[in-house]
Design a protein around this motif. Sequence first.
Motif, PDB file in Angstrom:
ATOM      1  N   PRO A  85     -27.019  24.902   5.825  1.00  0.00           N
ATOM      2  CA  PRO A  85     -25.887  24.262   5.745  1.00  0.00           C
ATOM      3  C   PRO A  85     -24.885  24.613   4.758  1.00  0.00           C
ATOM      4  O   PRO A  85     -25.049  24.632   3.575  1.00  0.00           O
ATOM      5  N   VAL A  86     -23.592  24.644   5.287  1.00  0.00           N
ATOM      6  CA  VAL A  86     -22.551  24.794   4.552  1.00  0.00           C
ATOM      7  C   VAL A  86     -21.401  24.019   4.667  1.00  0.00           C
ATOM      8  O   VAL A  86     -20.855  23.791   5.929  1.00  0.00           O
ATOM      9  N   VAL A  87     -20.837  23.396   3.671  1.00  0.00           N
ATOM     10  CA  VAL A  87     -19.561  22.480   3.730  1.00  0.00           C
ATOM     11  C   VAL A  87     -18.355  23.116   3.071  1.00  0.00           C
ATOM     12  O   VAL A  87     -18.561  24.020   1.986  1.00  0.00           O
ATOM     13  N   VAL A  88     -17.095  23.116   3.681  1.00  0.00           N
ATOM     14  CA  VAL A  88     -15.988  23.610   3.132  1.00  0.00           C
ATOM     15  C   VAL A  88     -15.058  22.555   2.807  1.00  0.00           C
ATOM     16  O   VAL A  88     -14.853  21.873   3.721  1.00  0.00           O
ATOM     17  N   TYR A  89     -14.559  22.432   1.556  1.00  0.00           N
ATOM     18  CA  TYR A  89     -13.810  21.279   1.239  1.00  0.00           C
ATOM     19  C   TYR A  89     -12.373  21.924   0.661  1.00  0.00           C
ATOM     20  O   TYR A  89     -12.185  22.929   0.209  1.00  0.00           O
ATOM     21  N   GLY A  90     -11.586  20.904   0.452  1.00  0.00           N
ATOM     22  CA  GLY A  90      -9.924  21.388  -0.095  1.00  0.00           C
ATOM     23  C   GLY A  90      -9.788  21.239  -1.509  1.00  0.00           C
ATOM     24  O   GLY A  90      -8.829  20.744  -1.850  1.00  0.00           O
ATOM     25  N   ASN A  91     -10.733  21.596  -2.267  1.00  0.00           N
ATOM     26  CA  ASN A  91     -10.566  21.694  -3.737  1.00  0.00           C
ATOM     27  C   ASN A  91     -10.565  20.112  -4.393  1.00  0.00           C
ATOM     28  O   ASN A  91     -10.427  20.194  -5.535  1.00  0.00           O
ATOM     29  N   ARG A  92     -10.803  19.299  -3.665  1.00  0.00           N
ATOM     30  CA  ARG A  92     -10.945  17.809  -4.452  1.00  0.00           C
ATOM     31  C   ARG A  92     -12.546  17.573  -4.638  1.00  0.00           C
ATOM     32  O   ARG A  92     -12.839  17.992  -5.744  1.00  0.00           O
ATOM     33  N   ASP A  93     -13.205  17.514  -3.512  1.00  0.00           N
ATOM     34  CA  ASP A  93     -14.677  17.197  -4.014  1.00  0.00           C
ATOM     35  C   ASP A  93     -15.349  17.179  -2.699  1.00  0.00           C
ATOM     36  O   ASP A  93     -14.637  17.059  -1.641  1.00  0.00           O
ATOM     37  N   TYR A  94     -16.479  17.608  -2.468  1.00  0.00           N
ATOM     38  CA  TYR A  94     -17.250  17.591  -1.307  1.00  0.00           C
ATOM     39  C   TYR A  94     -18.389  16.179  -1.407  1.00  0.00           C
ATOM     40  O   TYR A  94     -19.027  16.074  -0.080  1.00  0.00           O
ATOM     41  N   GLU A  95     -18.428  15.600  -2.496  1.00  0.00           N
ATOM     42  CA  GLU A  95     -19.399  14.392  -2.536  1.00  0.00           C
ATOM     43  C   GLU A  95     -20.476  14.280  -1.893  1.00  0.00           C
ATOM     44  O   GLU A  95     -21.534  15.269  -2.092  1.00  0.00           O
ATOM     45  N   ASP A  96     -20.851  13.565  -0.596  1.00  0.00           N
ATOM     46  CA  ASP A  96     -22.329  13.814  -0.033  1.00  0.00           C
ATOM     47  C   ASP A  96     -22.490  14.632   1.019  1.00  0.00           C
ATOM     48  O   ASP A  96     -23.157  14.581   1.797  1.00  0.00           O
ATOM     49  N   ALA A  97     -21.127  15.364   1.283  1.00  0.00           N
ATOM     50  CA  ALA A  97     -21.144  16.039   2.798  1.00  0.00           C
ATOM     51  C   ALA A  97     -22.414  17.233   2.676  1.00  0.00           C
ATOM     52  O   ALA A  97     -22.934  17.270   3.966  1.00  0.00           O
ATOM     53  N   LEU A  98     -22.881  17.803   1.797  1.00  0.00           N
ATOM     54  CA  LEU A  98     -23.830  18.850   1.905  1.00  0.00           C
ATOM     55  C   LEU A  98     -25.023  18.129   2.184  1.00  0.00           C
ATOM     56  O   LEU A  98     -25.774  18.825   3.198  1.00  0.00           O
ATOM     57  N   VAL A  99     -25.596  17.126   1.481  1.00  0.00           N
ATOM     58  CA  VAL A  99     -26.884  16.784   1.802  1.00  0.00           C
ATOM     59  C   VAL A  99     -26.631  15.954   3.159  1.00  0.00           C
ATOM     60  O   VAL A  99     -27.923  15.942   3.915  1.00  0.00           O
ATOM     61  N   GLN A 100     -25.769  15.338   3.485  1.00  0.00           N
ATOM     62  CA  GLN A 100     -25.563  14.833   4.935  1.00  0.00           C
ATOM     63  C   GLN A 100     -25.605  15.957   6.189  1.00  0.00           C
ATOM     64  O   GLN A 100     -26.297  15.536   6.857  1.00  0.00           O
ATOM     65  N   LEU A 101     -25.179  17.015   5.771  1.00  0.00           N
ATOM     66  CA  LEU A 101     -25.357  18.097   6.590  1.00  0.00           C
ATOM     67  C   LEU A 101     -26.678  18.611   6.575  1.00  0.00           C
ATOM     68  O   LEU A 101     -27.283  19.026   7.820  1.00  0.00           O
ATOM     69  N   ARG A 102     -27.261  18.601   5.751  1.00  0.00           N
ATOM     70  CA  ARG A 102     -28.673  19.223   5.435  1.00  0.00           C
ATOM     71  C   ARG A 102     -29.579  18.234   6.249  1.00  0.00           C
ATOM     72  O   ARG A 102     -30.476  18.669   7.197  1.00  0.00           O
ATOM     73  N   ASP A 103     -29.591  16.941   6.126  1.00  0.00           N
ATOM     74  CA  ASP A 103     -30.291  16.176   6.753  1.00  0.00           C
ATOM     75  C   ASP A 103     -29.947  16.013   8.177  1.00  0.00           C
ATOM     76  O   ASP A 103     -30.879  15.906   8.892  1.00  0.00           O
ATOM     77  N   LEU A 104     -28.599  16.162   8.512  1.00  0.00           N
ATOM     78  CA  LEU A 104     -28.404  16.017  10.139  1.00  0.00           C
ATOM     79  C   LEU A 104     -29.276  17.192  10.711  1.00  0.00           C
ATOM     80  O   LEU A 104     -29.701  17.224  11.663  1.00  0.00           O
ATOM     81  N   LEU A 105     -29.233  18.358  10.101  1.00  0.00           N
ATOM     82  CA  LEU A 105     -29.746  19.499  10.623  1.00  0.00           C
ATOM     83  C   LEU A 105     -31.276  19.370  10.734  1.00  0.00           C
ATOM     84  O   LEU A 105     -32.007  19.737  11.653  1.00  0.00           O
ATOM     85  N   HIS A 106     -31.752  18.844   9.794  1.00  0.00           N
ATOM     86  CA  HIS A 106     -33.007  18.602   9.436  1.00  0.00           C
ATOM     87  C   HIS A 106     -33.614  17.736  10.936  1.00  0.00           C
ATOM     88  O   HIS A 106     -34.555  18.103  11.577  1.00  0.00           O
ATOM     89  N   ALA A 107     -32.854  16.627  11.093  1.00  0.00           N
ATOM     90  CA  ALA A 107     -33.095  15.690  11.984  1.00  0.00           C
ATOM     91  C   ALA A 107     -32.821  16.404  13.460  1.00  0.00           C
ATOM     92  O   ALA A 107     -33.484  15.835  14.335  1.00  0.00           O
ATOM     93  N   GLN A 108     -32.094  17.539  13.622  1.00  0.00           N
ATOM     94  CA  GLN A 108     -32.112  18.373  14.918  1.00  0.00           C
ATOM     95  C   GLN A 108     -33.094  19.265  14.991  1.00  0.00           C
ATOM     96  O   GLN A 108     -33.276  20.157  16.038  1.00  0.00           O
ATOM     97  N   GLY A 109     -34.009  19.417  14.133  1.00  0.00           N
ATOM     98  CA  GLY A 109     -35.444  20.289  14.190  1.00  0.00           C
ATOM     99  C   GLY A 109     -35.384  21.413  13.529  1.00  0.00           C
ATOM    100  O   GLY A 109     -36.379  22.196  13.550  1.00  0.00           O
ATOM    101  N   PHE A 110     -34.395  21.638  12.761  1.00  0.00           N
ATOM    102  CA  PHE A 110     -34.372  22.863  11.737  1.00  0.00           C
ATOM    103  C   PHE A 110     -34.933  22.471  10.597  1.00  0.00           C
ATOM    104  O   PHE A 110     -35.081  21.552  10.236  1.00  0.00           O
ATOM    105  N   THR A 111     -35.340  23.728   9.900  1.00  0.00           N
ATOM    106  CA  THR A 111     -36.034  23.691   8.643  1.00  0.00           C
ATOM    107  C   THR A 111     -35.025  24.211   7.677  1.00  0.00           C
ATOM    108  O   THR A 111     -34.518  25.475   7.694  1.00  0.00           O
ATOM    109  N   PRO A 112     -34.412  23.240   6.534  1.00  0.00           N
ATOM    110  CA  PRO A 112     -33.184  23.696   5.803  1.00  0.00           C
ATOM    111  C   PRO A 112     -34.045  24.651   4.889  1.00  0.00           C
ATOM    112  O   PRO A 112     -34.984  24.597   4.268  1.00  0.00           O
TER     113      PRO A 112
END
Length: 280
Positions: A85-112
């Motif tokens: 999982p890779v998140v790209v943000y505009g130099n402010r902050d990415y807060e919870d986006a990376l763990v959210q993407l990781r968990d979403l992909l896990h729920a779709q059957g991926f192994t992060p």
Amino acid sequence: MQLDKLCVACFSPTHTSMKIARAIADGTRIARREEIDLTTDPADTPISVRNAICIVAAPVYGGLVAPVAVRRIARLRAENSIAIPVVVYGNRDYEDALVQLRDLLHAQGFTPLCGAAFVGEHSYSRPGMPVAEGRPDAADLQKAAAFGAQAYGSLLHQLNLPHPPATDARDFALTYDSPLESLVTAPAMKGNVPYKTLGPSTPQAPVVNDNCYGCGECVDWCPTGAITIADGRSATRVDLCTKCCACVKFCPVGGRTFDTPYTAMLHQNFSARREPECFV
Ligand SMILES: Cc1cc2nc3c(=O)[nH]c(=O)nc-3n(C[C@H](O)[C@H](O)[C@H](O)COP(=O)(O)O)c2cc1C
Ligand code: SF4
Ligand code: SF4
């Protein structure tokens, strides 16, 4: 069991997430590669990903994964596949986006496996009020490639496979004999679970000016089908607009602007360069 290809899946209206994902892919030096561009594809049919190492990149909106990206990525159905999982943000902050993407992909059957947050020019950046202008730049892309190499190295290590000499061989395949889930563990990544909650956002869309001559190119760039052409000019459905600013950035004649007080705030408070953060 085998992993036999690299897959790059992106949602990337202004192309910064896509640039980063491709640089990470280059860093792995795996030549057998597929690309799934989810940016302007409104279908909701499942997309099967099998036996792949899949780099999935999406922009951060409000400290979370852009909601349209969440819906599009939810189409991916993984079987025996790794996710980076890779998140790209505009130099402010990415807060919870990376763990959210990781968990979403896990729920779709991926192994992060590994994850990363990179910086891209902010969607609201504009001449005179730049925010992370020109990013990802050469240094970012170099770091992305290095991250790709490191992530691949970590996978080989966890699968207990020898690190092969750097190669672009097209006959790529990794063979192992237990389910990925039992062999591969992801490191801790920055972000909170449960994720932050967002309040409702104010509907707004770019404004069309006299430069617009109705060529219709922006219709194809818009991820949500919000743009139509009428009477020789583009028009926007505010209810469909996600403020991604693809139409503003790519119009060849500056036919659209997006003015928000947020740009000045970002320029003032978030101009100090932030660096990519990689979790390997
Ligand atoms: C609606 C909206 C919200 C955003 N929220 C954030 C944010 O919370 N933090 C941040 O650093 N950048 C934020 N951005 C900027 C994007 O994350 C950044 O420009 C990213 O590089 C865009 O990715 P893309 O080029 O793949 O579309 C936001 C952009 C938009 C349009
Ligand atoms: S805004 Fe730009 S890209 Fe869109 S129709 Fe007008 S001239 Fe063409
Ligand atoms: S109309 Fe809105 S959603 Fe469509 S490209 Fe422009 S800013 Fe993005």
